[in-house]
Design a protein around this motif. Structure first.
Motif, PDB file in Angstrom:
ATOM      1  N   LEU A 235       0.837  -1.205   0.000  1.00  0.00           N
ATOM      2  CA  LEU A 235       0.000   0.000   0.000  1.00  0.00           C
ATOM      3  C   LEU A 235       0.874   1.259   0.000  1.00  0.00           C
ATOM      4  CD1 LEU A 235      -2.924   0.937   0.048  1.00  0.00           C
ATOM      5  CD2 LEU A 235      -2.771   1.098   2.522  1.00  0.00           C
ATOM      6  N   ARG A 237       3.773   1.462  -1.243  1.00  0.00           N
ATOM      7  CA  ARG A 237       4.384   1.550  -2.573  1.00  0.00           C
ATOM      8  C   ARG A 237       3.417   2.244  -3.530  1.00  0.00           C
ATOM      9  NH1 ARG A 237       6.591  -3.519  -3.262  1.00  0.00           N
ATOM     10  NH2 ARG A 237       8.736  -2.811  -3.009  1.00  0.00           N
ATOM     11  N   VAL A 238       2.115   1.920  -3.401  1.00  0.00           N
ATOM     12  CA  VAL A 238       1.113   2.595  -4.237  1.00  0.00           C
ATOM     13  C   VAL A 238       1.077   4.094  -3.924  1.00  0.00           C
ATOM     14  CG1 VAL A 238      -1.358   2.760  -4.732  1.00  0.00           C
ATOM     15  CG2 VAL A 238      -0.276   0.524  -4.544  1.00  0.00           C
ATOM     16  N   LYS A 239       1.379   4.441  -2.666  1.00  0.00           N
ATOM     17  CA  LYS A 239       1.430   5.865  -2.311  1.00  0.00           C
ATOM     18  C   LYS A 239       2.581   6.567  -3.006  1.00  0.00           C
ATOM     19  CE  LYS A 239      -0.461   5.498   2.393  1.00  0.00           C
ATOM     20  NZ  LYS A 239      -0.027   5.418   3.818  1.00  0.00           N
ATOM     21  N   GLY A 240       3.468   5.797  -3.617  1.00  0.00           N
ATOM     22  CA  GLY A 240       4.556   6.398  -4.385  1.00  0.00           C
ATOM     23  C   GLY A 240       5.861   6.524  -3.631  1.00  0.00           C
ATOM     24  N   MET A 241       5.999   5.797  -2.532  1.00  0.00           N
ATOM     25  CA  MET A 241       7.265   5.868  -1.794  1.00  0.00           C
ATOM     26  C   MET A 241       8.368   5.144  -2.557  1.00  0.00           C
ATOM     27  SD  MET A 241       6.328   5.269   2.166  1.00  0.00           S
ATOM     28  CE  MET A 241       5.006   6.162   2.968  1.00  0.00           C
ATOM     29  N   ARG A 245      12.899   4.404   0.845  1.00  0.00           N
ATOM     30  CA  ARG A 245      12.010   4.926   1.878  1.00  0.00           C
ATOM     31  C   ARG A 245      11.120   3.823   2.448  1.00  0.00           C
ATOM     32  NH1 ARG A 245       8.195  10.315   1.807  1.00  0.00           N
ATOM     33  NH2 ARG A 245       7.184   9.795   3.760  1.00  0.00           N
TER      34      ARG A 245
ATOM     35  N   ILE B  86       1.782   7.198 -10.302  1.00  0.00           N
ATOM     36  CA  ILE B  86       0.852   6.368  -9.538  1.00  0.00           C
ATOM     37  C   ILE B  86       0.621   6.962  -8.152  1.00  0.00           C
ATOM     38  CG2 ILE B  86       0.594   4.123  -8.411  1.00  0.00           C
ATOM     39  CD1 ILE B  86       1.964   2.912 -10.901  1.00  0.00           C
ATOM     40  N   GLY B  87       1.713   7.380  -7.500  1.00  0.00           N
ATOM     41  CA  GLY B  87       1.588   7.924  -6.149  1.00  0.00           C
ATOM     42  C   GLY B  87       0.714   9.158  -6.090  1.00  0.00           C
ATOM     43  N   LEU B  92      -5.283   3.080  -3.804  1.00  0.00           N
ATOM     44  CA  LEU B  92      -5.770   1.708  -3.657  1.00  0.00           C
ATOM     45  C   LEU B  92      -6.504   1.561  -2.327  1.00  0.00           C
ATOM     46  CD1 LEU B  92      -5.692  -1.443  -4.228  1.00  0.00           C
ATOM     47  CD2 LEU B  92      -3.493  -1.434  -3.047  1.00  0.00           C
ATOM     48  N   GLN B 110       0.285   7.541   8.848  1.00  0.00           N
ATOM     49  CA  GLN B 110      -0.034   6.783   7.642  1.00  0.00           C
ATOM     50  C   GLN B 110      -1.055   7.511   6.777  1.00  0.00           C
ATOM     51  OE1 GLN B 110      -0.084   2.456   8.043  1.00  0.00           O
ATOM     52  NE2 GLN B 110       0.085   2.674  10.252  1.00  0.00           N
ATOM     53  N   LEU B 111      -1.905   8.307   7.442  1.00  0.00           N
ATOM     54  CA  LEU B 111      -2.922   9.068   6.702  1.00  0.00           C
ATOM     55  C   LEU B 111      -2.322  10.264   5.980  1.00  0.00           C
ATOM     56  CD1 LEU B 111      -6.126   9.363   8.889  1.00  0.00           C
ATOM     57  CD2 LEU B 111      -6.005   8.743   6.496  1.00  0.00           C
ATOM     58  N   ASP B 113       0.895  10.608   4.842  1.00  0.00           N
ATOM     59  CA  ASP B 113       1.992  10.313   3.898  1.00  0.00           C
ATOM     60  C   ASP B 113       1.780  10.973   2.540  1.00  0.00           C
ATOM     61  OD1 ASP B 113       3.623   8.733   5.451  1.00  0.00           O
ATOM     62  OD2 ASP B 113       2.575   6.879   4.960  1.00  0.00           O
ATOM     63  N   SER B 114       0.649  10.626   1.904  1.00  0.00           N
ATOM     64  CA  SER B 114       0.409  11.057   0.525  1.00  0.00           C
ATOM     65  C   SER B 114       0.274  12.569   0.431  1.00  0.00           C
ATOM     66  CB  SER B 114      -0.865  10.418  -0.011  1.00  0.00           C
ATOM     67  OG  SER B 114      -0.735   9.029   0.010  1.00  0.00           O
ATOM     68  N   MET B 117       3.668  14.026   0.632  1.00  0.00           N
ATOM     69  CA  MET B 117       4.538  13.707  -0.507  1.00  0.00           C
ATOM     70  C   MET B 117       4.091  14.392  -1.784  1.00  0.00           C
ATOM     71  SD  MET B 117       5.799   9.762  -0.517  1.00  0.00           S
ATOM     72  CE  MET B 117       4.287   9.042   0.016  1.00  0.00           C
ATOM     73  N   TRP B 118       2.789  14.441  -2.015  1.00  0.00           N
ATOM     74  CA  TRP B 118       2.316  14.849  -3.349  1.00  0.00           C
ATOM     75  C   TRP B 118       1.504  16.133  -3.358  1.00  0.00           C
ATOM     76  CZ3 TRP B 118       5.470  12.312  -5.934  1.00  0.00           C
ATOM     77  CH2 TRP B 118       5.755  10.968  -5.640  1.00  0.00           C
TER      78      TRP B 118
END
Lengths: 334, 290
Positions: A235, A237-241, A245, B86-87, B92, B110-111, B113-114, B117-118
């Motif tokens: 999961l 990895r899907v976030k783009g890490m 990392r 993809i990120g 998913l 964990q919430l 992260d994205s 990052m993006w």
């Protein structure tokens, strides 16, 4: 929490009492007599008896034990037979040197082992990971005293770049206030001293650290590879890490607990290894003194040393237990 | 209307024995719609979603076809570009909420992260946004949950957290891989409604992987029905359910237990239908190699 500490302290006391009984008993059973080691050839039987009595060695064994234990509880470790100095004072003089050596070796083995494990995990689908496993196998298959001799031959004899023995160049000697010379020299900004201490430490540290690095690398690599296959890593990895990392921030958290537990156990073996490595490099620590003490059948000193090692082992195990809990939130209360 | 995700003639084989896993699969996911990817175990529905997300295992080799997202082919672009694409654009919702959250990290981390990052959020802003997201998926006391670890939460709560995390970056395409399979029936329904609501609010395109035709009927706009990595039937949900053309589809629909008509009993799929499907697969493979 207080209950836990009390319980651990109680267990430590029982363990140390056991250690005291065993070391006392073994020394009396083992061949060799401290008085025989110290007297000259011209001594009469009367001299020997008087000497025995002055060290209390004429008393029944059980009395000797209780006298020793009673003094111990008052902080008195007795007097070294071969050195005629207070054992407690000797231990305190030598302990910092061994602590610096062992902690430095632990640090080096963790950095090196961690690095090998991370690179191996990063390249786990690449042919190079096989080569890394090979290097790792060599690291952990060779015991510390063989590494010590190999290092002496390589860096002391063939390419004499490092000093072969001692802790510091005698011409540099300054008055250190504590026994933690390396730490102290860094704190007072005497980097010339620190550099010389580091050069003297390099070979013994490497000899102790290389086998442990191999073990840490193997266990951590296994745990990391296992963690990398978990759903939460997919999961992430899907976030783009990035792969690095993922290893450092997703997998490492869950891989480090078991690795730390094992490192703690292995670190106690490393402490055991300091005895022979300190002797090889004439490093003035507890281990070096332990060998001399055994050769001279210096009962009080050997007993004091063994108890000191016992305390060190217990403290390490305690720290490891706390560290494992700290890295696993499921073991924490609340 | 142009498709957001367009899979064109995708074929894949097993690295181990070269057996086909996907057979010339094509499908389009239109913007803002839910596309059901339906099939039994081994039909290739998960493989398709994994190829799109770039997490397909080393045992699967893509032999032909394109996966076009916004005009870029996910099969061809360099690894780094693909990771970033993809990120930042895809998300998913995984199958098993019990294993998809890192047991060693706080929910809040964990919430966020994205977002960090993006979306260029700093720690504080991401934290505030994550609180909103949790509130939006009907989690009570979100501030407390943010500081908790996954083992403190129930399965249903974890799936809500994962849904919140998936919608955090406002993804263009969301892949839901059997998101309700691991949940209790009552929780399943809530999670499904939540997913549908968020999808409608955000206008997200969704690929919904499932083997449950009842779920498909509830939420999907379009459906692709797979068997052994081959598309058996494709069309709008209404067409598939009201006027199925393929015998396999008809048999599957007939086999679904009807709670509203218990007297109908259970109707297992006729062996002859399955045999016909395999014959179709064989004929396809024969044409490919002949």
């Amino acid at each position: 929490m207080i209950g836990l500490i009390t319980k651990r302290a109680g267990m430590a006391a029982v363990t140390l009492f056991g250690v005291a009984v065993v070391v006392f008993g073994l020394l009396r059973v083992a061949p060799g007599d401290p008085i025989a080691m110290m007297i000259g050839p011209g001594a009469t039987a009367d001299d020997i008896l008087r000497l025995r009595a002055s060290y209390g060695l004429d008393q029944p064994l059980i009395n000797q034990f209780w006298i020793w234990l009673g003094s111990l509880l008052q902080g008195d470790f007795g007097t070294s037979i071969s050195r005629r100095i207070d054992v407690g004072q000797l231990l305190l003089e030598r302990l910092p040197a061994t602590i610096e050596l062992a902690l430095m070796a632990l640090l080096v083995s963790m950095v090196l082992g961690g690095f090998i494990a991370i690179i191996g995990t990063l390249w786990r689908r690449h042919w190079a990971s096989g080569a890394i496993d090979g290097v790792n196998g060599v690291l952990l298959a060779i015991p510390e005293f063989v590494w010590a001799l190999a290092l002496v031959l390589a860096l002391g004899v063939a390419f004499p770049v490092l000093p072969l023995s001692g802790r510091i160049n005698p011409s540099l000697t300054t008055d250190f206030r504590t026994g933690f010379s390396l730490l102290e020299s860094l704190l007072i900004f005497r980097f010339d001293l620190a550099a010389d201490l580091a050069r003297h430490m390099t070979m013994p540290v490497l000899a102790l650290a290389l086998p442990l690095a191999g073990i840490i690398a193997r266990v951590l690599r296994e745990a990391l590879s296992e963690a990398m296959m978990q759903d939460y890593v997919t999961l992430a990895r899907v976030k783009g890490m990035s792969e690095l990392r993922l290893i450092l921030f997703e997998a490492m958290r869950n891989a480090i607990g078991p690795t730390l537990a094992l490192t703690g156990v292995q670190f106690t073996f490393l402490i055991g290894g300091t005895v022979i490595v300190e002797k090889i490099f004439s490093y003035p620590g507890l281990g070096n003194m332990a060998i001399d003490a055994v050769v001279n059948r210096d009962f009080p000193l050997i007993q004091g040393l063994v108890l000191m090692f016992g305390v060190i082992f217990i403290l390490i195990n305690l720290l490891v237990d706390f560290a494992v809990v700290a890295f696993n939130p499921r073991l924490r209360h609340g | 209307m142009s498709a957001l995700l367009s899979i064109e003639n995708l074929s894949a084989v097993s690295r181990r024995d070269g057996k086909p896993i996907l057979r010339d699969v094509s499908l389009q996911v239109e913007s803002g719609t839910i596309h059901g990817l339906v099939g039994e175990s081994g039909a290739g529905k998960s493989t398709i979603s994994k190829i799109v997300l770039g997490i397909v295992s080393g045992g699967v080799v893509v032999t032909a076809g394109r996966v076009m997202l916004d005009g870029k082919d996910l099969v061809q672009i360099p690894e780094r570009d693909k990771r970033i694409l993809i990120g930042s654009q895809l998300a998913l919702i995984p199958q098993d909420p019990l294993t998809a959250l890192n047991p060693g990290r706080h929910i809040g981390d964990q919430l966020t992260d994205s977002l960090r990052m993006w979306k260029g959020f700093n720690r504080k802003a991401a934290w505030a946004r994550a609180l909103e997201l949790l509130d939006h998926v009907a989690i009570r006391d979100p501030a407390r949950v943010m500081d908790q670890f996954p083992h403190h939460l129930s399965g249903g709560m974890r799936q809500r957290v994962l849904i919140a995390a998936a919608f955090a970056i406002e993804p263009k395409l969301l892949i839901a891989d059997e998101p309700t399979t691991a949940l209790d029936a009552t929780v399943q329904k809530q999670v499904l409604q939540l997913l549908k609501r968020l999808q409608a609010e955000h206008g997200t395109s969704v690929v919904f992987v499932t083997h449950d035709l009842g779920v498909v009927a509830q939420i999907c706009d379009d459906v692709t029905l797979l068997f052994q990595g081959k598309v058996m039937e494709q069309g709008t949900a209404a067409t598939i359910f009201n006027a199925p053309r393929h015998a396999y589809t008809r048999a599957l629909l007939a086999a679904s237990p009807r709670y509203d008509n218990p007297a109908a009993g259970l109707n297992p799929i006729d062996d002859a239908v399955i045999a016909a499907c395999y014959a179709q697969i064989q004929q396809f493979d024969g044409v490919q190699h002949g």
